[in-house]
Enzyme design. Structure first.
Site, PDB file in Angstrom:
ATOM      1  N   VAL A 150       0.925  -1.193  -0.072  1.00 59.75           N
ATOM      2  CA  VAL A 150      -0.021  -0.090  -0.109  1.00 59.75           C
ATOM      3  C   VAL A 150       0.888   1.291  -0.110  1.00 59.75           C
ATOM      4  CG1 VAL A 150      -1.886  -1.352   1.048  1.00 59.75           C
ATOM      5  CG2 VAL A 150      -0.077  -0.119   2.657  1.00 59.75           C
ATOM      6  N   ALA A 151       2.324   1.190   0.208  1.00 57.18           N
ATOM      7  CA  ALA A 151       3.118   2.352   0.423  1.00 57.18           C
ATOM      8  C   ALA A 151       4.442   1.887  -0.021  1.00 57.18           C
ATOM      9  CB  ALA A 151       2.915   3.090   1.471  1.00 57.18           C
ATOM     10  N   SER A 152       5.167   2.373  -0.766  1.00 56.53           N
ATOM     11  CA  SER A 152       6.607   1.815  -0.956  1.00 56.53           C
ATOM     12  C   SER A 152       7.406   3.181  -0.801  1.00 56.53           C
ATOM     13  CB  SER A 152       6.829   1.306  -2.472  1.00 56.53           C
ATOM     14  OG  SER A 152       7.827   1.157  -2.705  1.00 56.53           O
ATOM     15  N   ALA A 153       8.286   3.267   0.084  1.00 54.69           N
ATOM     16  CA  ALA A 153       9.463   4.345   0.309  1.00 54.69           C
ATOM     17  C   ALA A 153      10.775   3.878   0.158  1.00 54.69           C
ATOM     18  CB  ALA A 153       9.035   4.662   1.612  1.00 54.69           C
ATOM     19  N   VAL A 200       5.334  -1.084   2.703  1.00 51.38           N
ATOM     20  CA  VAL A 200       4.235  -1.421   3.789  1.00 51.38           C
ATOM     21  C   VAL A 200       3.022  -2.128   3.117  1.00 51.38           C
ATOM     22  CG1 VAL A 200       2.415  -0.540   5.330  1.00 51.38           C
ATOM     23  CG2 VAL A 200       4.583   0.512   5.037  1.00 51.38           C
ATOM     24  N   LYS A 226       5.471  -3.386   7.872  1.00 48.35           N
ATOM     25  CA  LYS A 226       6.496  -2.914   7.382  1.00 48.35           C
ATOM     26  C   LYS A 226       7.920  -3.887   7.183  1.00 48.35           C
ATOM     27  CE  LYS A 226       9.164   1.621   7.312  1.00 48.35           C
ATOM     28  NZ  LYS A 226       9.202   3.045   7.987  1.00 48.35           N
ATOM     29  N   ASP A 230      11.194  13.499  10.036  1.00 45.03           N
ATOM     30  CA  ASP A 230      10.993  13.226   8.851  1.00 45.03           C
ATOM     31  C   ASP A 230       9.643  13.632   8.542  1.00 45.03           C
ATOM     32  OD1 ASP A 230      11.722  12.560   6.442  1.00 45.03           O
ATOM     33  OD2 ASP A 230      11.630  10.145   6.856  1.00 45.03           O
TER      34      ASP A 230
END
Length: 521
Positions: free
Chosen positions: A124-127, A132, A150, A289
């Site tokens: 659902v999220a990629s940093a 995640v 994560k 951050d």
């Protein structure tokens, strides 16, 4: 390996035409000529903002984080570039889901189906450091809880190590060829970033940071109404995988959605300032951050209108000395007491002791005075910092590496505040908070707090003094040496202090009882 990484950076720059984007900004004639030799008249199909974003993604996590910081500074960037860099906050290309599942199972020692009732294969999220996945816990006291999993990107330590090695080489070169470079202490600054970036590679450290921040803004307290921090599920945490409470909200950058949901943006902007100063000056422990991809806002239920913090890999800490010095500087700025600001720079050692206070005071006044009584939309902290940097050369001001993260966070806060409420008066919002903090530190409240803390030390020291005296006399055959003299002096001081406290208590009791006595006279 460093040479190969440097070639890689140059290759990416040329592939996306970044060298052509900066050639006209070079002042040195020889470097300008060299860049023109390697430039080409090739036409690029992608816009310049997209080319810059893709180049940063290709170059890895350090460059992505740099782009994330830049994305909050729309006052310094062209709109097309700012819009593209904003995509770095949650659209970094993910690594394969099969790889993620394998890493999770290896780190936690269990199969995915044994831990979770359901698990979203697609992230659902990629940093830059991790990605995640959402899931639901299968068993245990938290069975049925919706969670976020994560997982660290594979091979991150090697990539970061190479980039930091190049940064260290660049810092050494800068110190050798530039007087300004030596004054900025670039090697120490790189060492600070090295520490924080490597901390991000240990997700257990991130989980611990989150737990500390959650305690500071505990649910059910007044502070907890300002900031929501997810709970960590420690039985599912390791150095490369952490499992936390799933948060529901809207990214703070989605202003139209927040307005549609009825969130009070002006109130939200003021609370953001309060959260920041609470973390910095009360706790000395702050989320460092705070780009828009890591800050959400609740739009329903008990979290409505509340900040939600995510991604705790980078936090900043300040000592009591740092907090005291910064608070005094802020208050002096707010009161336009530029002489005090100059004195604080000398007292802290930021400038040489022989610096003329009057000259430094005049220089600081010339930078800060034009920005007072203006709304945030007319003030750029970036511009203020650049002008301060220009005058600092005259006075040999040294950059303090321990405050680099705080400076970065201030820029993030400015970017968020500018989006939520361009008319926010940062000075008016922050001044009462800082004055109250200073009163608690050096006023009557601060005195009471320190006396209470010292009293706990007296309870340990006073009963031990006779034993320590006896041991000292026995060990030295009755000879009273310097250590005994010190102990005796300590006992005298403590006795005097206790006596003074008793007098204060008796006086207070006398004031309270006197009206009652007078009634019977």
């Amino acid at each position: 390996m460093r040479f190969l990484r440097l070639l890689r950076i140059l290759s990416v720059m040329r592939r996306y035409g970044l060298h052509e984007m900066i050639v006209d900004t070079i002042d040195h004639p020889l470097l300008w000529r060299l860049f023109h030799i390697f430039s080409s008249s090739r036409a690029y199909s992608m816009p310049r903002g997209e080319r810059l974003r893709r180049a940063l993604e290709d170059l890895g996590p350090i460059f992505v984080k740099f782009g994330q910081l830049l994305s909050t500074r729309r006052d310094l960037l062209a709109p097309d570039i700012a819009d593209e860099l904003a995509l770095l906050q949650d659209r970094v290309p993910p690594f394969p889901s099969e790889t993620a599942i394998g890493l999770i199972e290896t780190a936690l020692g269990r199969r995915i189906e044994d831990m979770f009732l359901d698990f979203s294969a697609e992230p659902v999220a990629s940093a830059s450091i991790a990605q995640v996945h959402f899931a639901t816990l299968r068993s245990g006291p938290n069975a049925g809880r919706q969670v976020a999993v994560k997982v660290l990107r594979p091979g991150m330590a090697d990539v970061i190590g190479k980039d930091l090695a190049l940064m260290r080489v660049g810092a050494r070169v800068l110190e050798k060829i530039s007087k300004d470079g030596r004054r900025l202490r670039p090697r120490e600054v790189v060492a600070e970033f090295d520490t924080y970036l490597n901390d991000e590679l240990d997700l257990m450290r991130e989980a611990a940071n989150a737990s500390q921040l959650r305690r500071n803004f505990a649910p059910g307290t007044a502070d907890g109404l300002l900031l929501r921090v997810p709970e960590m599920y420690w039985e599912y945490c390791s150095t490369s995988v952490i499992v936390m409470e799933r948060m529901f909200g809207v990214p703070i950058s989605q202003i139209p959605t927040l307005v549609e949901k009825g969130v009070d943006l002006k109130k939200l902007s003021r609370q953001g300032v309060e959260i920041f100063f609470t973390q910095v000056f009360r706790d000395g422990f702050f989320h460092a951050d705070m780009h828009p991809g890591n800050i959400y806002v609740g739009v329903e239920g008990p979290d409505f209108g509340r900040y939600i913090a995510l991604d705790f890999g980078i936090v900043g800490t300040l000592s009591d000395t740092d907090k005291h010095y910064l608070a005094q500087n802020f208050i002096a700025f707010f009161r336009r007491d530029y002489k005090r600001v100059a004195e604080l720079h000398v007292e802290s050692g930021w400038v040489p002791g022989e610096t003329r206070i009057e000259a430094l005071e005049a220089a600081i006044r010339s930078v800060i005075e034009p920005f007072f009584d203006k709304p945030l939309k007319d003030i750029s902290l970036g511009l203020v910092l650049m002008r301060l940097f220009q005058i600092s050369r005259r006075f040999n001001v040294e950059v303090q590496p321990q405050l680099v993260l705080l400076q970065k966070t201030l820029l993030n806060i400015e970017g968020l505040g500018r989006q939520l409420d361009p008319d926010l008066d940062l000075w008016v919002t922050a001044k009462p908070f800082l004055e109250n903090w200073m009163n608690e530190q050096i006023g009557w409240k601060g005195f009471q707090s320190r006396m209470t803390w010292e009293a706990t030390q007296w309870a340990n020291i006073l009963p031990a003094i006779p034993r320590l005296v006896h041991q000292n006399l026995t060990r030295n055959n009755g000879q009273v040496d310097r250590q005994l003299e010190v102990l005796v002096q300590q006992q005298k001081r403590l006795t005097q202090a206790v006596g003074l406290m008793l007098l204060v208590v008796l006086a207070a009791l006398g004031v309270a009882v006197l009206p009652l006595v007078q009634q019977f006279l």
